[in-house]
Design an enzyme around this catalytic site. Structure first.
Site, PDB file in Angstrom:
ATOM      1  N   HIS A 109       0.950  -1.322   0.030  1.00  0.00           N
ATOM      2  CA  HIS A 109       0.181  -0.132   0.028  1.00  0.00           C
ATOM      3  C   HIS A 109       0.820   0.593  -0.054  1.00  0.00           C
ATOM      4  O   HIS A 109       1.991   0.577   0.376  1.00  0.00           O
ATOM      5  CB  HIS A 109      -0.616  -0.094   0.695  1.00  0.00           C
ATOM      6  CG  HIS A 109      -1.714   1.114   2.108  1.00  0.00           C
ATOM      7  ND1 HIS A 109      -1.987   2.072   1.330  1.00  0.00           N
ATOM      8  CD2 HIS A 109      -3.077   0.877   1.228  1.00  0.00           C
ATOM      9  CE1 HIS A 109      -3.235   3.124   1.622  1.00  0.00           C
ATOM     10  NE2 HIS A 109      -3.861   1.711   1.409  1.00  0.00           N
TER      11      HIS A 109
ATOM     12  N   ASP B 118       3.720  -4.158   7.974  1.00  0.00           N
ATOM     13  CA  ASP B 118       2.904  -3.609   7.744  1.00  0.00           C
ATOM     14  C   ASP B 118       1.263  -4.917   7.730  1.00  0.00           C
ATOM     15  O   ASP B 118       1.568  -5.607   6.905  1.00  0.00           O
ATOM     16  CB  ASP B 118       2.396  -3.289   6.109  1.00  0.00           C
ATOM     17  CG  ASP B 118       1.230  -2.315   6.054  1.00  0.00           C
ATOM     18  OD1 ASP B 118       0.034  -2.264   7.425  1.00  0.00           O
ATOM     19  OD2 ASP B 118       1.176  -2.070   5.316  1.00  0.00           O
TER      20      ASP B 118
ATOM     21  N   GLN C 243      -4.029  -5.185   7.561  1.00  0.00           N
ATOM     22  CA  GLN C 243      -5.086  -6.451   6.734  1.00  0.00           C
ATOM     23  C   GLN C 243      -4.835  -7.391   7.047  1.00  0.00           C
ATOM     24  O   GLN C 243      -5.849  -8.526   7.313  1.00  0.00           O
ATOM     25  CB  GLN C 243      -5.096  -6.169   5.552  1.00  0.00           C
ATOM     26  CG  GLN C 243      -4.816  -4.659   4.394  1.00  0.00           C
ATOM     27  CD  GLN C 243      -7.056  -4.680   4.647  1.00  0.00           C
ATOM     28  OE1 GLN C 243      -7.429  -5.432   5.147  1.00  0.00           O
ATOM     29  NE2 GLN C 243      -6.967  -2.943   4.365  1.00  0.00           N
TER      30      GLN C 243
ATOM     31  N   LYS D 120      -9.757  -0.890  10.699  1.00  0.00           N
ATOM     32  CA  LYS D 120     -10.119  -1.626   9.664  1.00  0.00           C
ATOM     33  C   LYS D 120     -10.909  -2.513  11.054  1.00  0.00           C
ATOM     34  O   LYS D 120     -10.559  -3.672  10.168  1.00  0.00           O
ATOM     35  CB  LYS D 120      -9.107  -1.556   9.227  1.00  0.00           C
ATOM     36  CG  LYS D 120      -8.757  -0.687   8.139  1.00  0.00           C
ATOM     37  CD  LYS D 120      -7.528  -0.911   7.938  1.00  0.00           C
ATOM     38  CE  LYS D 120      -7.075  -0.191   6.356  1.00  0.00           C
ATOM     39  NZ  LYS D 120      -7.678   0.508   5.100  1.00  0.00           N
TER      40      LYS D 120
ATOM     41  N   CYS E 263      -4.655   1.915  -3.771  1.00  0.00           N
ATOM     42  CA  CYS E 263      -3.515   2.908  -2.937  1.00  0.00           C
ATOM     43  C   CYS E 263      -2.451   2.345  -3.237  1.00  0.00           C
ATOM     44  O   CYS E 263      -1.466   1.772  -1.823  1.00  0.00           O
ATOM     45  CB  CYS E 263      -3.725   3.732  -1.467  1.00  0.00           C
ATOM     46  SG  CYS E 263      -4.936   4.296  -1.093  1.00  0.00           S
TER      47      CYS E 263
END
Ligand code: PMP
Length: 394
Positions: free
Chosen positions: A114, A190, A193, A216, A354
């Site tokens: 991303h 990261d 997700q 999220k 993104c």
């Protein structure tokens, strides 16, 4: 898994009703306990934290501190190094700006990233840092051989997503951690997700930094987390609430998460985020992962049967999360998404997500249509989506 009553879980989300929402990778919904926790703060004990001694500030400080403990426990970290930030973007930026880079230092990252886990590293190029980008194998999993080739002792840090917001690819982070150890590189993950969709144990991952977003994972917008193994970063912000003492011409910073939370934080948000972690933990991340996998497999199977639809997902269910990107020949992703909402009431994301370098890499100049699944979605939503795609493609 059958022990979880998913209908009852869904009823905890007042916004849902009959909404068919499949844009959970962009942001998720908040259940009653999260809304109640924020409401209770606003209505009954709203005060600043870490300042003063009166009753309300003590209650607010205790609850805000406790939220750090809950969130830390959720990822098997410790509260003192679990910092509340605004979102993943701020977490990654805090890492990138917090290390003292030298000319010749290298950052290794991947084509899956991303923009929020790419641009903070690219922005270091003006200090003489180079960025190496590792590609994918044809099955859309990370090319681990290329990653191995990219590693040498100039690699100061590896920045990698644990799960892609476009292809859903799950990256073998623990394996990458071993490579990092070998080369003395830091590892920044990261987890925007992954944390909302699978059990994540920061210690088992072997990471130095883990970033994710509260919004999220059923928490409030404007919340995110930066977990760090050791507090080696210079804080991005300095100011009130994070100093031990301030003299005429010097200052010393406090220890613990306060050091990285200058100024009045998003207190209601932080407390709401704690409630979200409790909510997810009560359902069980393994249950959530299994439920979402079931729905994801159903969607992929149905979309695969629609002539012309091209899917961008790894074939192995164990190497993907519930993010399903696809294109339909002859119709742009935005047109298809608008049709889905206008004609069938289904909300999905469309466009570049993104992740423009990845879109170029996948040869999708207009991006993709992306359906992203949460545990509160239903079989019937999946079936309606697949049927409408069939209609569009037919
Ligand atoms: N990384 C990944 C993998 C993401 O999916 C997202 C959000 N789409 C981000 C980073 C950025 O998160 P935020 O917008 O909350 O900063």
């Amino acid at each position: 898994l059958p022990l979880t009553n998913w209908e009852a879980v869904r009823s905890q989300f007042p916004i849902l009703g009959d909404l068919m929402y499949l844009d959970n990778a962009a942001t998720s919904f908040a259940p009653e306990p999260v809304l109640a926790a924020m409401d209770q703060f606003e209505r009954t004990y709203r005060a600043n934290v870490g300042r003063g001694v009166h009753r309300l500030t003590r209650i607010a400080s205790q609850k805000y501190w406790h939220a750090h403990e809950i969130v830390a426990d959720f990822i098997n970290g410790t509260a003192g190094t679990t910092v509340f930030v605004k979102n993943t973007t701020e977490a990654v930026t805090t890492i990138a700006r917090g290390l003292d880079w030298k000319t010749g230092d290298c950052v290794v990252t991947t084509i899956l990233e991303h923009h929020s886990n790419l641009l903070p590293w690219r922005a270091l190029e003006k200090y003489g840092v180079t960025v190496r980008v590792v590609g994918l194998k044809p099955d859309l999993t990370l090319d681990m051989d290329a990653l191995r080739d990219a590693m040498d002792d100039s690699v100061r840090l590896v920045a990698v997503t644990q799960a892609s917001n476009v292809t859903g690819t799950v990256v073998p982070v623990a394996e990458i951690a071993k490579l990092c150890k070998k080369h003395g590189s830091l590892l920044a993950v990261d987890a925007a997700q992954s944390v909302p969709h699978m059990p994540v144990d920061v210690v088992a991952l072997g990471a130095d930094f883990v970033s994710f977003s509260g919004h999220k994972m059923c928490g409030p917008t404007g919340t995110g987390v930066l977990w760090m193994k050791n507090p080696i970063l210079e804080p991005l912000f300095v100011g009130g609430g994070m100093v031990e003492q301030v003299g005429e011409d010097s200052f010393t910073l406090t220890e613990g998460f306060h050091r990285y939370e200058a100024g009045t934080p998003n207190i209601a948000g932080g407390i709401g985020l704690g409630a979200a972690a409790v909510f997810l933990k009560d359902i069980g991340m393994q249950n959530i992962e299994a439920r979402e996998r079931e729905l994801t497999n159903r969607l992929i199977e149905k979309l695969s049967a629609v002539p012309g639809v091209k899917l961008y997902v790894p074939a192995d269910p164990k190497q993907r999360i519930g993010v399903v990107s696809f294109t339909i020949p002859g119709i742009s992703p935005h047109e298809a998404a608008a049709y889905l909402d206008d004609e069938a009431g289904i909300m999905v994301r469309s466009g570049m997500h993104c992740a423009e370098p990845l879109m170029r890499y996948l040869e999708c100049p207009e991006g993709t249509i992306r359906a992203s699944i949460a545990f509160y979605n239903t079989e019937s939503e999946i079936d309606t989506l697949a049927a409408t795609i069939q209609e569009i493609a037919g």
